[in-house]
Write a protein that holds these residues in place. Structure first.
Motif, PDB file in Angstrom:
ATOM      1  N   VAL A   1      30.817  37.047  27.917  1.00 16.06           N
ATOM      2  CA  VAL A   1      31.773  36.832  26.824  1.00 16.06           C
ATOM      3  C   VAL A   1      32.964  36.019  27.325  1.00 16.06           C
ATOM      4  CG1 VAL A   1      33.431  37.975  25.307  1.00 16.06           C
ATOM      5  CG2 VAL A   1      31.102  38.855  25.484  1.00 16.06           C
ATOM      6  N   ALA A   2      33.474  36.395  28.507  1.00 13.54           N
ATOM      7  CA  ALA A   2      34.626  35.677  29.066  1.00 13.54           C
ATOM      8  C   ALA A   2      34.300  34.208  29.321  1.00 13.54           C
ATOM      9  CB  ALA A   2      35.077  36.357  30.353  1.00 13.54           C
ATOM     10  N   ARG A   3      33.047  33.929  29.641  1.00 16.39           N
ATOM     11  CA  ARG A   3      32.611  32.549  29.868  1.00 16.39           C
ATOM     12  C   ARG A   3      32.205  31.859  28.560  1.00 16.39           C
ATOM     13  NH1 ARG A   3      28.765  33.751  35.206  1.00 16.39           N
ATOM     14  NH2 ARG A   3      30.503  34.022  36.696  1.00 16.39           N
ATOM     15  N   TYR A   4      32.273  32.609  27.495  1.00 11.80           N
ATOM     16  CA  TYR A   4      31.887  32.169  26.154  1.00 11.80           C
ATOM     17  C   TYR A   4      30.414  31.750  26.097  1.00 11.80           C
ATOM     18  CZ  TYR A   4      33.277  31.406  21.383  1.00 11.80           C
ATOM     19  OH  TYR A   4      33.420  31.541  20.024  1.00 11.80           O
ATOM     20  N   VAL A   5      29.599  32.444  26.857  1.00 10.28           N
ATOM     21  CA  VAL A   5      28.148  32.276  26.767  1.00 10.28           C
ATOM     22  C   VAL A   5      27.655  33.438  25.901  1.00 10.28           C
ATOM     23  CG1 VAL A   5      26.014  31.935  28.076  1.00 10.28           C
ATOM     24  CG2 VAL A   5      28.210  31.352  29.116  1.00 10.28           C
ATOM     25  N   LEU A   6      27.911  33.302  24.591  1.00 12.22           N
ATOM     26  CA  LEU A   6      27.709  34.441  23.704  1.00 12.22           C
ATOM     27  C   LEU A   6      26.242  34.805  23.523  1.00 12.22           C
ATOM     28  CD1 LEU A   6      30.453  33.825  20.982  1.00 12.22           C
ATOM     29  CD2 LEU A   6      30.587  35.072  23.149  1.00 12.22           C
ATOM     30  N   ASP A   7      25.355  33.802  23.566  1.00 11.60           N
ATOM     31  CA  ASP A   7      23.919  34.099  23.433  1.00 11.60           C
ATOM     32  C   ASP A   7      23.452  35.011  24.573  1.00 11.60           C
ATOM     33  OD1 ASP A   7      23.787  32.588  21.161  1.00 11.60           O
ATOM     34  OD2 ASP A   7      22.932  30.818  22.125  1.00 11.60           O
ATOM     35  N   GLU A   8      23.888  34.691  25.785  1.00 11.70           N
ATOM     36  CA  GLU A   8      23.499  35.505  26.942  1.00 11.70           C
ATOM     37  C   GLU A   8      24.109  36.903  26.842  1.00 11.70           C
ATOM     38  OE1 GLU A   8      21.321  36.395  30.150  1.00 11.70           O
ATOM     39  OE2 GLU A   8      21.302  34.452  29.115  1.00 11.70           O
ATOM     40  N   ALA A   9      25.344  36.953  26.374  1.00 13.59           N
ATOM     41  CA  ALA A   9      26.000  38.256  26.205  1.00 13.59           C
ATOM     42  C   ALA A   9      25.249  39.110  25.195  1.00 13.59           C
ATOM     43  CB  ALA A   9      27.441  38.054  25.759  1.00 13.59           C
ATOM     44  N   GLU A  10      24.849  38.495  24.080  1.00 14.38           N
ATOM     45  CA  GLU A  10      24.134  39.262  23.055  1.00 14.38           C
ATOM     46  C   GLU A  10      22.775  39.720  23.559  1.00 14.38           C
ATOM     47  OE1 GLU A  10      22.975  39.154  18.311  1.00 14.38           O
ATOM     48  OE2 GLU A  10      23.570  37.286  19.309  1.00 14.38           O
ATOM     49  N   ARG A  11      22.086  38.877  24.335  1.00 16.19           N
ATOM     50  CA  ARG A  11      20.794  39.302  24.896  1.00 16.19           C
ATOM     51  C   ARG A  11      20.974  40.522  25.798  1.00 16.19           C
ATOM     52  NH1 ARG A  11      19.417  33.709  24.835  1.00 16.19           N
ATOM     53  NH2 ARG A  11      20.439  33.334  26.839  1.00 16.19           N
ATOM     54  N   GLU A  12      22.038  40.522  26.568  1.00 22.36           N
ATOM     55  CA  GLU A  12      22.304  41.654  27.465  1.00 22.36           C
ATOM     56  C   GLU A  12      22.561  42.922  26.648  1.00 22.36           C
ATOM     57  OE1 GLU A  12      22.172  43.131  31.016  1.00 22.36           O
ATOM     58  OE2 GLU A  12      22.700  41.002  31.143  1.00 22.36           O
TER      59      GLU A  12
ATOM     60  N   LEU B   1      20.855  51.713  31.662  1.00 21.23           N
ATOM     61  CA  LEU B   1      22.189  52.309  31.670  1.00 21.23           C
ATOM     62  C   LEU B   1      23.130  51.462  30.815  1.00 21.23           C
ATOM     63  CD1 LEU B   1      24.099  54.471  32.740  1.00 21.23           C
ATOM     64  CD2 LEU B   1      24.504  53.047  34.727  1.00 21.23           C
ATOM     65  N   ALA B   2      23.627  52.067  29.746  1.00 18.96           N
ATOM     66  CA  ALA B   2      24.384  51.321  28.748  1.00 18.96           C
ATOM     67  C   ALA B   2      25.599  50.611  29.333  1.00 18.96           C
ATOM     68  CB  ALA B   2      24.816  52.269  27.620  1.00 18.96           C
ATOM     69  N   LEU B   3      26.368  51.314  30.151  1.00 20.54           N
ATOM     70  CA  LEU B   3      27.606  50.733  30.663  1.00 20.54           C
ATOM     71  C   LEU B   3      27.334  49.526  31.554  1.00 20.54           C
ATOM     72  CD1 LEU B   3      30.634  50.776  30.829  1.00 20.54           C
ATOM     73  CD2 LEU B   3      30.488  52.523  32.624  1.00 20.54           C
ATOM     74  N   ALA B   4      26.232  49.540  32.306  1.00 26.16           N
ATOM     75  CA  ALA B   4      25.903  48.396  33.167  1.00 26.16           C
ATOM     76  C   ALA B   4      25.618  47.158  32.321  1.00 26.16           C
ATOM     77  CB  ALA B   4      24.709  48.732  34.052  1.00 26.16           C
ATOM     78  N   HIS B   5      24.879  47.333  31.210  1.00 27.21           N
ATOM     79  CA  HIS B   5      24.638  46.208  30.290  1.00 27.21           C
ATOM     80  C   HIS B   5      25.959  45.705  29.716  1.00 27.21           C
ATOM     81  CE1 HIS B   5      20.275  46.006  30.137  1.00 27.21           C
ATOM     82  NE2 HIS B   5      20.210  47.333  30.042  1.00 27.21           N
TER      83      HIS B   5
END
Length: 302
Positions: free
Chosen positions: A250-261, A238-242
């Protein structure tokens, strides 16, 4: 009168059988102590109301020293609803299916149509929880479509809150009602009660992915991540859940994890092809911003 009716009902239910006086007394008066005269008066009143049969005999016969007997044969039949009555019972559920499908397109014209459908159902049955909840969803989403305008449609949002609460009043055990109320409260700025209402929806119907998705939408931090993961466990891809989970990273600035999601959501969406009901536009948009933040301008543009 109620007691005469209970005596009558008991005799008719045992038509042809001789009943002692105790049986109709127990049926009509229960544990209240009464004299034989009370029963005799009730039987006398019934005989006057019923009249006599074709042979001139009373329908209720006195059997000396034994009791009473209903003398006429009784046929039993089950009550059946008409096709029109069945259709009326189906109407709110049919409208719910049609309306929800329209709302999930997120198209302005379809949202307006869904609102009209639910309003029509309420005109014929104002005590239908489903119709109130459906109308609340339609009004809230209609208000959302005006969010970028100079004067957003706050009247539609107020009406959404009114119908969401009425749906919960009519059926406080219906999770969809609480989920809708939570969504509307959040749009109204009451975030604390919104999370509480969604928490109740999840407690009532823990396997409904829509409740978890809305909980993720109105909450933040770890609670949003947990709700998003539960949504994806119930409805993978489900796109919105990702997207919602990625916003926390992103808010935590963990951009690698955000991009993986985001990438996981995009790949699932691509595998689903034309069968998917929800767009992945937000996933591409947010991933593009992450790439831009890293200085990957060309890849961000792609």
């Amino acid at each position: 009168p109620d007691r005469q009716f209970e005596v009558f009902h008991h005799l008719v239910s045992h038509a042809g059988a001789v009943l002692s006086k105790d049986a109709p007394v127990a049926a009509a008066w229960g544990d209240v102590a009464v004299t034989d005269n009370s029963l005799e008066q009730a039987v006398s009143a019934l005989r006057r109301a019923l009249g006599t049969g074709a042979d001139g005999r009373p329908f209720i016969e006195t059997v000396p020293r034994r009791g009473y007997r209903f003398t006429t044969g009784v046929s039993r039949s089950a009550a059946r609803e008409s096709d029109a009555a069945l259709d009326a019972l189906l109407a709110p559920h049919r409208a719910w299916i049609e309306g929800r499908a329209a709302l999930e397109t997120l198209e302005h014209a379809r949202i307006h149509h869904a609102r009209e459908v639910f309003e029509q159902v309420l005109q014929s049955g104002p005590e239908q929880p489903l119709a109130h909840i459906g109308l609340a969803n339609a009004c809230a989403m209609q208000s959302d479509t005006t969010g970028a305008e100079e004067r957003p449609d706050m009247a539609a949002l107020a009406r959404a809150a009114e119908h969401a609460r009425e749906g919960c009043r009519l059926d406080p055990q219906y999770g969809e009602g609480w989920a809708t109320l939570g969504f509307v409260l959040d749009r109204s700025g009451n975030h604390t009660d919104a999370v509480a209402a969604l928490g109740r929806a999840v407690a009532l119907e823990p396997d409904n992915w829509r409740h978890h998705l809305r909980l993720a939408y109105v909450s933040w931090g770890e609670e949003r991540l947990r709700a998003a993961r539960r949504t994806l466990a119930l409805l993978p891809g489900l796109a919105l859940a990702h997207w919602l989970a990625a916003t926390v990273h992103v808010a935590r600035y963990v951009l690698d994890e955000a991009e993986r999601e985001l990438t996981a959501g995009i790949r699932t969406r691509e595998r689903q092809g034309d069968q998917v009901r929800f767009s992945a536009v937000g996933l591409h948009w947010l991933r593009g911003l992450i790439l831009l933040a890293r200085g990957s301008d060309e890849e961000a543009l792609d």
